[in-house]
Each structure stands twice: as C-alpha cells, then as structure tokens.
Design a protein around this motif. Sequence first.
Motif, PDB file in Angstrom:
ATOM      1  N   GLY A  59      31.131   8.944  88.994  1.00 47.09           N
ATOM      2  CA  GLY A  59      31.778   7.886  89.748  1.00 47.09           C
ATOM      3  C   GLY A  59      30.841   6.752  90.079  1.00 47.09           C
ATOM      4  O   GLY A  59      29.605   6.871  89.980  1.00 47.09           O
ATOM      5  N   GLY A  60      31.422   5.626  90.485  1.00 48.48           N
ATOM      6  CA  GLY A  60      30.628   4.469  90.843  1.00 48.48           C
ATOM      7  C   GLY A  60      30.191   3.667  89.632  1.00 48.48           C
ATOM      8  O   GLY A  60      30.632   3.902  88.505  1.00 48.48           O
ATOM      9  N   THR A  61      29.312   2.712  89.869  1.00 48.80           N
ATOM     10  CA  THR A  61      28.752   1.862  88.819  1.00 48.80           C
ATOM     11  C   THR A  61      27.252   2.078  88.764  1.00 48.80           C
ATOM     12  O   THR A  61      26.561   1.935  89.789  1.00 48.80           O
ATOM     13  CB  THR A  61      29.066   0.378  89.078  1.00 48.80           C
ATOM     14  N   SER A  62      26.755   2.414  87.574  1.00 49.52           N
ATOM     15  CA  SER A  62      25.337   2.756  87.474  1.00 49.52           C
ATOM     16  C   SER A  62      24.877   2.569  86.037  1.00 49.52           C
ATOM     17  O   SER A  62      25.683   2.568  85.091  1.00 49.52           O
ATOM     18  CB  SER A  62      25.105   4.204  87.906  1.00 49.52           C
ATOM     19  N   LEU A  63      23.582   2.399  85.868  1.00 48.06           N
ATOM     20  CA  LEU A  63      22.959   2.342  84.550  1.00 48.06           C
ATOM     21  C   LEU A  63      22.530   3.724  84.063  1.00 48.06           C
ATOM     22  O   LEU A  63      21.854   3.827  83.031  1.00 48.06           O
ATOM     23  CB  LEU A  63      21.744   1.414  84.585  1.00 48.06           C
ATOM     24  N   GLN A  64      22.930   4.759  84.762  1.00 53.57           N
ATOM     25  CA  GLN A  64      22.534   6.107  84.387  1.00 53.57           C
ATOM     26  C   GLN A  64      23.008   6.498  82.992  1.00 53.57           C
ATOM     27  O   GLN A  64      22.262   7.160  82.257  1.00 53.57           O
ATOM     28  CB  GLN A  64      23.054   7.112  85.409  1.00 53.57           C
ATOM     29  N   PRO A  65      24.252   6.108  82.550  1.00 54.30           N
ATOM     30  CA  PRO A  65      24.640   6.438  81.172  1.00 54.30           C
ATOM     31  C   PRO A  65      23.693   5.860  80.136  1.00 54.30           C
ATOM     32  O   PRO A  65      23.398   6.500  79.122  1.00 54.30           O
ATOM     33  CB  PRO A  65      26.047   5.833  81.056  1.00 54.30           C
ATOM     34  N   TYR A  66      23.171   4.646  80.359  1.00 54.55           N
ATOM     35  CA  TYR A  66      22.209   4.053  79.433  1.00 54.55           C
ATOM     36  C   TYR A  66      20.905   4.841  79.439  1.00 54.55           C
ATOM     37  O   TYR A  66      20.311   5.077  78.363  1.00 54.55           O
ATOM     38  CB  TYR A  66      21.946   2.595  79.813  1.00 54.55           C
ATOM     39  N   ALA A  67      20.456   5.239  80.625  1.00 57.51           N
ATOM     40  CA  ALA A  67      19.214   6.020  80.699  1.00 57.51           C
ATOM     41  C   ALA A  67      19.369   7.355  79.992  1.00 57.51           C
ATOM     42  O   ALA A  67      18.451   7.805  79.278  1.00 57.51           O
ATOM     43  CB  ALA A  67      18.817   6.223  82.164  1.00 57.51           C
ATOM     44  N   ASP A  68      20.518   7.997  80.157  1.00 59.59           N
ATOM     45  CA  ASP A  68      20.740   9.297  79.514  1.00 59.59           C
ATOM     46  C   ASP A  68      20.790   9.169  77.998  1.00 59.59           C
ATOM     47  O   ASP A  68      20.208   9.985  77.271  1.00 59.59           O
ATOM     48  CB  ASP A  68      22.044   9.913  80.028  1.00 59.59           C
ATOM     49  N   PHE A 102      19.561   6.652  76.058  1.00 58.28           N
ATOM     50  CA  PHE A 102      18.278   6.215  75.507  1.00 58.28           C
ATOM     51  C   PHE A 102      17.233   7.323  75.519  1.00 58.28           C
ATOM     52  O   PHE A 102      16.326   7.338  74.688  1.00 58.28           O
ATOM     53  CB  PHE A 102      17.750   5.005  76.277  1.00 58.28           C
ATOM     54  N   ALA A 103      17.367   8.266  76.448  1.00 62.24           N
ATOM     55  CA  ALA A 103      16.403   9.365  76.532  1.00 62.24           C
ATOM     56  C   ALA A 103      16.714  10.498  75.568  1.00 62.24           C
ATOM     57  O   ALA A 103      15.862  11.374  75.360  1.00 62.24           O
ATOM     58  CB  ALA A 103      16.367   9.914  77.964  1.00 62.24           C
ATOM     59  N   SER A 104      17.894  10.486  74.963  1.00 57.77           N
ATOM     60  CA  SER A 104      18.284  11.586  74.085  1.00 57.77           C
ATOM     61  C   SER A 104      17.692  11.398  72.691  1.00 57.77           C
ATOM     62  O   SER A 104      17.630  10.282  72.162  1.00 57.77           O
ATOM     63  CB  SER A 104      19.809  11.682  73.989  1.00 57.77           C
ATOM     64  N   SER A 105      17.263  12.504  72.092  1.00 57.60           N
ATOM     65  CA  SER A 105      16.713  12.447  70.733  1.00 57.60           C
ATOM     66  C   SER A 105      17.799  12.153  69.714  1.00 57.60           C
ATOM     67  O   SER A 105      17.527  11.560  68.660  1.00 57.60           O
ATOM     68  CB  SER A 105      16.028  13.773  70.404  1.00 57.60           C
ATOM     69  N   ALA A 106      19.040  12.530  70.006  1.00 51.80           N
ATOM     70  CA  ALA A 106      20.143  12.272  69.073  1.00 51.80           C
ATOM     71  C   ALA A 106      20.339  10.773  68.883  1.00 51.80           C
ATOM     72  O   ALA A 106      20.578  10.304  67.759  1.00 51.80           O
ATOM     73  CB  ALA A 106      21.427  12.919  69.585  1.00 51.80           C
ATOM     74  N   PHE A 107      20.236  10.006  69.968  1.00 52.93           N
ATOM     75  CA  PHE A 107      20.404   8.554  69.862  1.00 52.93           C
ATOM     76  C   PHE A 107      19.265   7.938  69.064  1.00 52.93           C
ATOM     77  O   PHE A 107      19.485   7.079  68.208  1.00 52.93           O
ATOM     78  CB  PHE A 107      20.476   7.933  71.249  1.00 52.93           C
ATOM     79  N   ARG A 108      18.041   8.353  69.329  1.00 56.56           N
ATOM     80  CA  ARG A 108      16.902   7.781  68.606  1.00 56.56           C
ATOM     81  C   ARG A 108      16.979   8.111  67.123  1.00 56.56           C
ATOM     82  O   ARG A 108      16.689   7.253  66.270  1.00 56.56           O
ATOM     83  CB  ARG A 108      15.599   8.298  69.214  1.00 56.56           C
ATOM     84  N   PRO A 160      27.707   4.540  64.454  1.00 56.82           N
ATOM     85  CA  PRO A 160      29.162   4.724  64.496  1.00 56.82           C
ATOM     86  C   PRO A 160      29.571   6.195  64.519  1.00 56.82           C
ATOM     87  O   PRO A 160      30.536   6.567  65.203  1.00 56.82           O
ATOM     88  CB  PRO A 160      29.650   4.020  63.216  1.00 56.82           C
ATOM     89  N   MET A 161      28.856   7.053  63.771  1.00 51.20           N
ATOM     90  CA  MET A 161      29.167   8.475  63.796  1.00 51.20           C
ATOM     91  C   MET A 161      28.850   9.080  65.160  1.00 51.20           C
ATOM     92  O   MET A 161      29.555   9.988  65.633  1.00 51.20           O
ATOM     93  CB  MET A 161      28.371   9.200  62.709  1.00 51.20           C
ATOM     94  N   LEU A 162      27.796   8.582  65.811  1.00 49.41           N
ATOM     95  CA  LEU A 162      27.459   9.080  67.140  1.00 49.41           C
ATOM     96  C   LEU A 162      28.531   8.688  68.159  1.00 49.41           C
ATOM     97  O   LEU A 162      28.854   9.474  69.055  1.00 49.41           O
ATOM     98  CB  LEU A 162      26.092   8.531  67.562  1.00 49.41           C
ATOM     99  N   VAL A 163      29.088   7.480  68.025  1.00 54.70           N
ATOM    100  CA  VAL A 163      30.194   7.069  68.893  1.00 54.70           C
ATOM    101  C   VAL A 163      31.376   8.010  68.709  1.00 54.70           C
ATOM    102  O   VAL A 163      31.988   8.473  69.683  1.00 54.70           O
ATOM    103  CB  VAL A 163      30.601   5.611  68.594  1.00 54.70           C
ATOM    104  N   TYR A 164      31.684   8.312  67.456  1.00 57.23           N
ATOM    105  CA  TYR A 164      32.796   9.228  67.154  1.00 57.23           C
ATOM    106  C   TYR A 164      32.535  10.611  67.739  1.00 57.23           C
ATOM    107  O   TYR A 164      33.420  11.224  68.345  1.00 57.23           O
ATOM    108  CB  TYR A 164      32.981   9.308  65.639  1.00 57.23           C
ATOM    109  N   GLY A 165      31.316  11.105  67.568  1.00 57.84           N
ATOM    110  CA  GLY A 165      30.997  12.443  68.057  1.00 57.84           C
ATOM    111  C   GLY A 165      31.060  12.540  69.567  1.00 57.84           C
ATOM    112  O   GLY A 165      31.605  13.498  70.123  1.00 57.84           O
ATOM    113  N   TYR A 199      32.806   9.776  77.196  1.00 55.76           N
ATOM    114  CA  TYR A 199      33.228   8.399  76.967  1.00 55.76           C
ATOM    115  C   TYR A 199      32.204   7.377  77.452  1.00 55.76           C
ATOM    116  O   TYR A 199      31.986   6.373  76.766  1.00 55.76           O
ATOM    117  CB  TYR A 199      34.586   8.160  77.619  1.00 55.76           C
ATOM    118  N   PRO A 200      31.549   7.571  78.604  1.00 53.93           N
ATOM    119  CA  PRO A 200      30.490   6.616  78.965  1.00 53.93           C
ATOM    120  C   PRO A 200      29.361   6.570  77.933  1.00 53.93           C
ATOM    121  O   PRO A 200      28.885   5.492  77.575  1.00 53.93           O
ATOM    122  CB  PRO A 200      29.993   7.135  80.321  1.00 53.93           C
ATOM    123  N   GLY A 201      28.940   7.734  77.441  1.00 48.21           N
ATOM    124  CA  GLY A 201      27.893   7.752  76.421  1.00 48.21           C
ATOM    125  C   GLY A 201      28.335   7.090  75.139  1.00 48.21           C
ATOM    126  O   GLY A 201      27.567   6.363  74.501  1.00 48.21           O
TER     127      GLY A 201
END
Length: 290
Positions: free
Chosen positions: A54-63, A65-71, A247-252, A260-262
């Motif tokens: 809940g609320g508004t936060s940059l935490q989804p971006y931090a999570d 960017f910190a994940s190896s899957a995104f990198r 794009p595949m990561l968005v789908y996954g 959905y935030p991620g």
Amino acid sequence: MASTTLTAPVKTTAKTPTKRPSWVWALPPVAALAVVFLYPLYLVVEQSLRPDTGGTSLQPYADVFASSAFREALGTTVWLAVGSTAGCLVLGFVLALVIAFVPFPGGKAVAKFIDVFLSFPSFLITLALLFVYGQVGMANGLWTDVTGAASGPFQFLATPWGVLLAEITYFTPFVMRPLLAAFSQVDTAQLEVASSLGARPARIVRQVILPEALPALAAGGSLVLVMCLNEFGIVLFTGAKGVTTLPMLVYGKAILESDYPGACVVAVVNVAISVGLYGLYRVVSRRVGA
C-alpha cells in the motif's frame, strides 16, 4: 402627380469566415494520443510506484533493480538487440547491394517481395524456422532418417543463438527497404567513372556507395534496435530456455507471479530505454543528414 422616390441600393458585405487558430486542429490527434497511449502509460507508471503493502513508494524499483533476474534480463536484451542489429546491418547491406547493382533474373520480384515480407508477423518466421531446424523439424528428421540416430544435431534454435538467428532473419528486410530506396538515388554515372578509372568493386562500394547509404543504415539500424529491444513473439515461440528478455520478464512477473508492481517497473525501464534510443537516433540522423 405621383412622386417617385429613388432609393440607393443597399450594399451587402460578405462576412469573412472566422479563422480558427492552428492549435485547434491539433486537439483531436492529441486527445486520441492521450486516450490510447499517454493514459495507459500513466497507469503503468502509477502502478510501478504502488507496492503491494500500500501507499506510494520507490520500493518496487529497489526490489526489481536488486534482483539478479532483472540484471540478467537486461543484459540478455541488450546483447540480443545489439547483435541482431549488427547482423541485420551487415546482411541487409550486402543483400541490398546485390539486388540494386547486380542484375539477375527476378531481381525486381525479390525487391517487391521485401515489401510483402515487412507485413509478416514475427512469430510466423519463427514457426518457419522451427519447422526447418526444430527438434522434430525437417533438418533433424532428414539426419535421423539417413544416419539412424535417435536425434538430430540441430539443437541451437532453443538457445540464445537461435533467437539471434530468428531476429536477424525477420528484421533484415527492415534495413534493406531504406537501403534500396537510397541506392535507387545513386548516380550510376559515378560508378561507371570510378570503374573506368580502375577502381575495384570493393573500393567503389567503400568510397561511392557507402557514403550514400549511411543515412539509410542509421535509420534502418535504429529502427531494428528499438524493435529488437521490445520483441516478445520471437523469444516466446522459439521456446529458448534460459533466454529471458525484458518483455519476457514483464510477462513472467505479471502472468506467472502476479507481481504487477514489479512488472510495471520493468515495463517503465523498457519504455525509458526505447525512448532514449529514439532520441539518440534523432541526434545521429541530424548529423548524418538523414
């Protein structure tokens, strides 16, 4: 005696139509753009800033960017896009050069087929490659029939190299089309003069044809780079294991993980990269005169 009264004719002045300001004509396309694109994009950005807690936060971006899957997905997306673009530029330049300057039977038909090829969906080309080089495709079937082996040697289509091959196959005509248009403007008299002075074909291509093709190469290469960054169908239909692009990561994240935030964070990053590359393309196109 009746008196006659003469009245002067009343002059009627035609009303000039009120000229509408030019910005009025921009309202319909801007409104359509806002409804179709800007508002959905706003919703994506808004969702990327709203974590599940809940609320508004940059935490989804931090999570994310910190994940190896995104990198890994970011690295895979970049190298596939750059590799595909380089392959399309080289192959597209050579093929366009042959079609434009080497007379052969059916050359005009091939040039027209390129226009038709541009309308094909990307998954259709991928399916064609699967029929030829897939695990149960024609090439492996022919190999097993001849040698009696249990499986064929062509297993590369389910690897990153298979995705690279499919993207080069599909996107090369997007480079060839502007190149053929540029080559049609080349003065053949220059080529004849250069040839009569003893210049070899490689030197003619390097010093006469290539400078004329640079704007078309920049335009086609930039288009292919952006399209490869956002390509989804080719990666999905090749079934390449371990090949995860943005794009595949968005789908996954959206469909498989319900994150959905991620998913929106990855989508925002993908859009930002695409817009940045388009801005770079505009700068380069101005400098090369495209």
